[in-house]
Motif scaffolding. Structure first.
Motif, PDB file in Angstrom:
ATOM      1  N   ASP A  76     111.986  61.238  -7.654  1.00 55.53           N
ATOM      2  CA  ASP A  76     111.543  59.992  -8.279  1.00 55.53           C
ATOM      3  C   ASP A  76     110.121  60.130  -8.804  1.00 55.53           C
ATOM      4  O   ASP A  76     109.328  60.926  -8.301  1.00 55.53           O
ATOM      5  N   ILE A  77     109.826  59.288  -9.785  1.00 53.90           N
ATOM      6  CA  ILE A  77     108.438  59.072 -10.178  1.00 53.90           C
ATOM      7  C   ILE A  77     107.868  58.079  -9.173  1.00 53.90           C
ATOM      8  O   ILE A  77     108.492  57.055  -8.904  1.00 53.90           O
ATOM      9  N   ALA A  78     106.703  58.367  -8.611  1.00 53.81           N
ATOM     10  CA  ALA A  78     106.077  57.448  -7.656  1.00 53.81           C
ATOM     11  C   ALA A  78     104.770  56.921  -8.267  1.00 53.81           C
ATOM     12  O   ALA A  78     104.644  56.837  -9.491  1.00 53.81           O
ATOM     13  N   GLY A  79     103.812  56.548  -7.421  1.00 54.48           N
ATOM     14  CA  GLY A  79     102.483  56.142  -7.885  1.00 54.48           C
ATOM     15  C   GLY A  79     102.488  54.925  -8.797  1.00 54.48           C
ATOM     16  O   GLY A  79     103.426  54.127  -8.817  1.00 54.48           O
ATOM     17  N   LEU A 103     108.191  58.463  -0.127  1.00 51.95           N
ATOM     18  CA  LEU A 103     108.276  57.701  -1.381  1.00 51.95           C
ATOM     19  C   LEU A 103     107.484  56.402  -1.258  1.00 51.95           C
ATOM     20  O   LEU A 103     106.752  56.013  -2.171  1.00 51.95           O
ATOM     21  N   SER A 104     107.612  55.754  -0.130  1.00 54.98           N
ATOM     22  CA  SER A 104     106.861  54.523   0.073  1.00 54.98           C
ATOM     23  C   SER A 104     105.362  54.819   0.051  1.00 54.98           C
ATOM     24  O   SER A 104     104.586  54.139  -0.627  1.00 54.98           O
ATOM     25  N   TYR A 105     104.955  55.876   0.728  1.00 58.32           N
ATOM     26  CA  TYR A 105     103.520  56.206   0.782  1.00 58.32           C
ATOM     27  C   TYR A 105     102.971  56.521  -0.608  1.00 58.32           C
ATOM     28  O   TYR A 105     101.946  55.995  -1.029  1.00 58.32           O
ATOM     29  N   PHE A 106     103.661  57.381  -1.337  1.00 62.40           N
ATOM     30  CA  PHE A 106     103.106  57.841  -2.621  1.00 62.40           C
ATOM     31  C   PHE A 106     103.378  56.873  -3.779  1.00 62.40           C
ATOM     32  O   PHE A 106     102.898  57.077  -4.884  1.00 62.40           O
ATOM     33  N   THR A 107     104.149  55.831  -3.508  1.00 63.02           N
ATOM     34  CA  THR A 107     104.267  54.776  -4.518  1.00 63.02           C
ATOM     35  C   THR A 107     103.055  53.863  -4.436  1.00 63.02           C
ATOM     36  O   THR A 107     102.580  53.344  -5.433  1.00 63.02           O
ATOM     37  N   GLY A 108     102.519  53.707  -3.231  1.00 65.72           N
ATOM     38  CA  GLY A 108     101.340  52.869  -3.079  1.00 65.72           C
ATOM     39  C   GLY A 108     101.701  51.391  -3.232  1.00 65.72           C
ATOM     40  O   GLY A 108     102.847  51.011  -3.036  1.00 65.72           O
ATOM     41  N   SER A 109     100.773  50.550  -3.652  1.00 66.85           N
ATOM     42  CA  SER A 109      99.394  50.942  -3.848  1.00 66.85           C
ATOM     43  C   SER A 109      98.727  51.263  -2.515  1.00 66.85           C
ATOM     44  O   SER A 109      99.293  51.003  -1.467  1.00 66.85           O
ATOM     45  N   LYS A 110      97.567  51.793  -2.608  1.00 67.17           N
ATOM     46  CA  LYS A 110      96.787  52.101  -1.428  1.00 67.17           C
ATOM     47  C   LYS A 110      96.625  50.858  -0.536  1.00 67.17           C
ATOM     48  O   LYS A 110      96.777  50.932   0.678  1.00 67.17           O
ATOM     49  N   HIS A 143      98.516  48.162  -0.469  1.00 71.80           N
ATOM     50  CA  HIS A 143      99.814  47.793   0.099  1.00 71.80           C
ATOM     51  C   HIS A 143     100.093  48.690   1.313  1.00 71.80           C
ATOM     52  O   HIS A 143     100.503  48.212   2.374  1.00 71.80           O
ATOM     53  N   ASN A 144      99.818  49.988   1.165  1.00 75.19           N
ATOM     54  CA  ASN A 144     100.025  50.919   2.277  1.00 75.19           C
ATOM     55  C   ASN A 144      99.199  50.535   3.496  1.00 75.19           C
ATOM     56  O   ASN A 144      99.665  50.621   4.634  1.00 75.19           O
ATOM     57  N   THR A 145      97.966  50.137   3.233  1.00 71.81           N
ATOM     58  CA  THR A 145      97.094  49.747   4.341  1.00 71.81           C
ATOM     59  C   THR A 145      97.729  48.598   5.122  1.00 71.81           C
ATOM     60  O   THR A 145      97.761  48.588   6.351  1.00 71.81           O
ATOM     61  N   ARG A 146      98.264  47.611   4.380  1.00 76.53           N
ATOM     62  CA  ARG A 146      98.924  46.468   5.046  1.00 76.53           C
ATOM     63  C   ARG A 146     100.144  46.923   5.833  1.00 76.53           C
ATOM     64  O   ARG A 146     100.399  46.432   6.930  1.00 76.53           O
ATOM     65  N   LEU A 147     100.914  47.869   5.283  1.00 80.77           N
ATOM     66  CA  LEU A 147     102.093  48.367   5.998  1.00 80.77           C
ATOM     67  C   LEU A 147     101.662  49.031   7.303  1.00 80.77           C
ATOM     68  O   LEU A 147     102.285  48.851   8.347  1.00 80.77           O
ATOM     69  N   ARG A 148     100.571  49.812   7.213  1.00 84.65           N
ATOM     70  CA  ARG A 148     100.094  50.500   8.421  1.00 84.65           C
ATOM     71  C   ARG A 148      99.639  49.508   9.485  1.00 84.65           C
ATOM     72  O   ARG A 148      99.909  49.689  10.665  1.00 84.65           O
ATOM     73  N   GLU A 149      98.962  48.436   9.043  1.00 83.69           N
ATOM     74  CA  GLU A 149      98.529  47.412  10.000  1.00 83.69           C
ATOM     75  C   GLU A 149      99.731  46.789  10.698  1.00 83.69           C
ATOM     76  O   GLU A 149      99.737  46.584  11.903  1.00 83.69           O
ATOM     77  N   GLU A 178     101.001  45.425  -4.540  1.00 80.87           N
ATOM     78  CA  GLU A 178      99.573  45.471  -4.875  1.00 80.87           C
ATOM     79  C   GLU A 178      98.736  44.693  -3.867  1.00 80.87           C
ATOM     80  O   GLU A 178      97.584  44.376  -4.136  1.00 80.87           O
ATOM     81  N   ASP A 179      99.321  44.340  -2.731  1.00 84.28           N
ATOM     82  CA  ASP A 179      98.616  43.522  -1.757  1.00 84.28           C
ATOM     83  C   ASP A 179      98.134  42.214  -2.375  1.00 84.28           C
ATOM     84  O   ASP A 179      96.955  41.860  -2.319  1.00 84.28           O
ATOM     85  N   ARG A 180      99.048  41.534  -3.031  1.00 83.61           N
ATOM     86  CA  ARG A 180      98.723  40.207  -3.559  1.00 83.61           C
ATOM     87  C   ARG A 180      99.582  39.168  -2.852  1.00 83.61           C
ATOM     88  O   ARG A 180     100.043  38.210  -3.466  1.00 83.61           O
TER      89      ARG A 180
END
Ligand code: DGT
Ligand code: CA
Ligand code: CA
Ligand code: ZN
Length: 576
Positions: free
Chosen positions: A186-189, A258-265, A267-273, A319-321
């Motif tokens: 897949d294309i990610a990012g 795929l989830s990690y490299f799709t981001g956004s950064k 959004h990832n931070t929120r997932l980690r929390e 996008e963490d919105r």
């Protein structure tokens, strides 16, 4: 009165401050506070001026009392004392030197103190003259590396348009998917998230045999430079300077990656929390229990979200919105899709600057499955685009009626116009003409750099005209390098809502205007949105995907976009 700064200019001031603090050796915490607020302001869909007037500056993410005061000072005086104080110590030109790879704050300060270097050209000259190698901690090797980095910097074009990156990404990925041992790719990012501009391309492949895949990747004919080649990650540069990273992961870990490299950064931070709240740590490889124990692997993305008690979230929303809260409550919007689109309301033909006839455009539209279209050629004062006089507009009407009769009922063809809002604020046709056109789009193409009051008044005049149905590409931006007009968007949105004038998301990848943040805000206010391709030829229709991605990033549901309506609903809305 002082010159009024817009959001972007204020964001730039804060970014420069962050760089200056970094040069000063300030603590990272303080630097990041400025960095973050600059980013937030840059993407803010409202004017800081309006927020300040409502005393709501401190409601902006990351803005406390101190930053709110600084924003107020900038808005009121156009200046910031704190910035000037910093500039006494750190010349603002020095900030630019930090962009050179391998030059951090310490080196930059060293060059400045020892040699008075405060710009990239000065640094380049010093390196060429061999003056850097004798400084402490430097040598001829590090000097040569700096020269090399300066050359690379000049070659690197900044961010590219979404369509450019997407085409390049597909071209790189397609042959790799044919290789033996490739399970999935897949294309990610940011490309997958549909951002309007792209920093670099991120590709991901699931396979147990990475080496031949990496080998094929770095030898793709479009690759001009290999930046790195490894077992899990390789990076290359393409001719236009665009970088592409490929990662190959084992299939059972594909979902997490795929989830990690799709981001956004963010959004990832929120997932980690969220993972941490559930006793798990999360990285690109797996979930791991914090208390120790076996990894939890996810082969697909829905499994990652399920592990966090969430439904799968569409990439455009990541996008963490607020998307994670909506997902947690089970109220994510059903986002618009290409298949919901029944109409395209903005396109050009050979009557103005398009390449195809009305009939050709109708043919292609029907092939693409549309059920109605609006032909909207340019109006008379846009001479460069062969705009239509009233006489030619009447002649075109005959032709459009004939094509409509030929294609009905499977495709209806209406006559619209893309009417100039002239530089003096007047409209390009009188009401006596506008009243018999099926659809009127009003657009700004000239005088985009007028002062805010003036350019805003022109747009408001058009929105208030009862014959104007849609405002085309409202802000007038061009990607990547033409800034939007300095419009008072609060006033624009207020008037559009009051007069039930639709605002366009122009799907052309050169425009994507309204952008995601503004389209979201407009829709939240109940303003109708149109997603149009503004096609000038047959290929133009393919832009729809970019417009839809922008609409999805705005969180739009199908019913909020008039192009999804039945022709009966559309005509009823026009008549109102
Ligand atoms: P771009 O390339 O600037 O248009 O934007 P992205 O989102 O494609 O960013 P990129 O290429 O730097 O990284 C791709 C994704 O990888 C990004 O969306 C999230 C993830 N990622 C990269 N660096 C970090 C990081 O430091 N922390 C976290 N949490 N995720 C990261
Ligand atoms: Ca990227
Ligand atoms: Ca990347
Ligand atoms: Zn147009």
């Amino acid at each position: 009165m002082a010159q009024t700064l817009n959001n972007r200019q204020i964001a730039d001031v804060f970014d420069t401050i962050a760089d200056m603090l970094q040069l000063k050796g300030e603590i990272i915490h303080r630097i990041l506070a400025y960095r973050r607020v600059a980013e937030t302001i840059r993407e803010l869909p409202r004017d800081l001026r309006a927020l300040a007037a409502e005393d709501k500056l401190n409601e902006i993410d990351g803005v406390g009392k101190v930053l709110a005061e600084k924003i107020s000072e900038l808005l009121e005086t156009g200046e910031l004392r704190f910035y000037h104080e910093l500039a006494q110590e750190i010349p603002p030109g020095l900030v630019e030197v930090l962009r050179v790879n391998g030059v951090g704050p310490k080196k930059a300060m060293l060059f400045y103190k020892e040699l008075g270097i405060a710009s990239i050209p000065a640094l380049e000259a010093a390196a060429q003259a061999g003056k850097l190698r004798n400084l402490s901690g430097m040598g001829s090797k590090s000097e040569a590396k700096i020269l090399e980095s300066i050359t690379a910097l000049a070659r690197r074009t900044n961010r590219v348009r979404l369509d450019t990156a997407w085409a390049a990404a597909e071209k790189l990925l397609r042959p790799l998917l044919q290789l033996p041992g490739v399970i999935q790719g897949d294309i990610a990012g940011s490309v997958r998230r549909g951002k309007s501009t792209i920093g670099d391309i991120d590709l991901l492949i699931a396979s147990y045999q990475p080496l031949p895949i990496m080998e094929a990747f770095v030898h793709h004919p479009d690759v001009t430079r290999i930046l790195g080649q490894g077992e899990t990650k390789s990076s290359v540069e393409l001719e236009n300077g665009l970088q592409c990273d490929l990662r190959v992961v084992p299939p059972e870990r594909y979902g997490t990656a795929l989830s990690y490299f799709t981001g956004s950064k963010d959004h990832n931070t929120r997932l980690r929390e969220r993972a941490r709240d559930r006793g798990l740590s999360l990285n690109e490889w797996a979930f791991t229990p914090l208390e120790g124990g076996a990894e939890v692997l996810c082969a697909s993305e829905p499994e990652v979200y399920a592990q966090l008690g969430l439904p799968w979230i569409p990439p455009e929303l990541r996008e963490d919105r607020g998307e994670i809260d909506l997902a947690a409550q089970g109220i994510l919007p059903r986002l618009i899709e290409i298949k919901d689109i029944r109409a395209d309301l903005h396109m050009h033909t050979t009557w103005s600057d398009g390449k195809l006839s009305v009939r050709d455009m109708a043919w292609i539209a029907r092939e693409r499955g549309l059920s109605y279209i609006v032909i909207s050629d340019h109006s008379q004062s846009l001479g460069v685009a062969n705009g239509l006089s009233v006489e030619r507009l009447r002649a075109q009407r005959e032709e459009i009626r004939a094509v409509d009769a030929e294609f009905a009922p499977s495709l209806r063809v209406f006559q619209g116009v893309e009417m100039e809002i002239r530089a003096d604020g007047s409209l390009d046709y009188g009401d006596d003409v506008l009243e018999w056109l099926d659809v009127v789009i009003a657009s700004l193409h000239s005088g985009l750099r007028q002062p805010r009051e003036q350019v805003t008044a022109r747009l408001l005049n058009a929105i208030r005209n009862p014959h104007v149905d849609i405002i085309g590409h409202p802000r007038g931006q061009m990607i990547p390098d033409r800034e939007p007009a300095d419009l008072d968007m609060d006033a624009v949105f207020g008037a559009a809502r009051e007069h039930d004038t639709a605002l366009e998301i122009n799907a052309s990848p050169y425009r994507l205007d309204l952008d995601d943040a503004h389209a979201r805000r407009a829709a939240e206010m109940g303003i109708k949105i149109a997603v149009n391709t503004d096609s000038h030829n047959g290929d133009g229709f393919t832009a729809l995907r970019y417009g839809i991605m922008t609409a999805r990033r705005a969180g739009l549901r199908p019913e909020e976009v008039i192009n999804t309506w039945s022709v009966e609903s559309f005509l009823a809305w026009l008549r109102q």
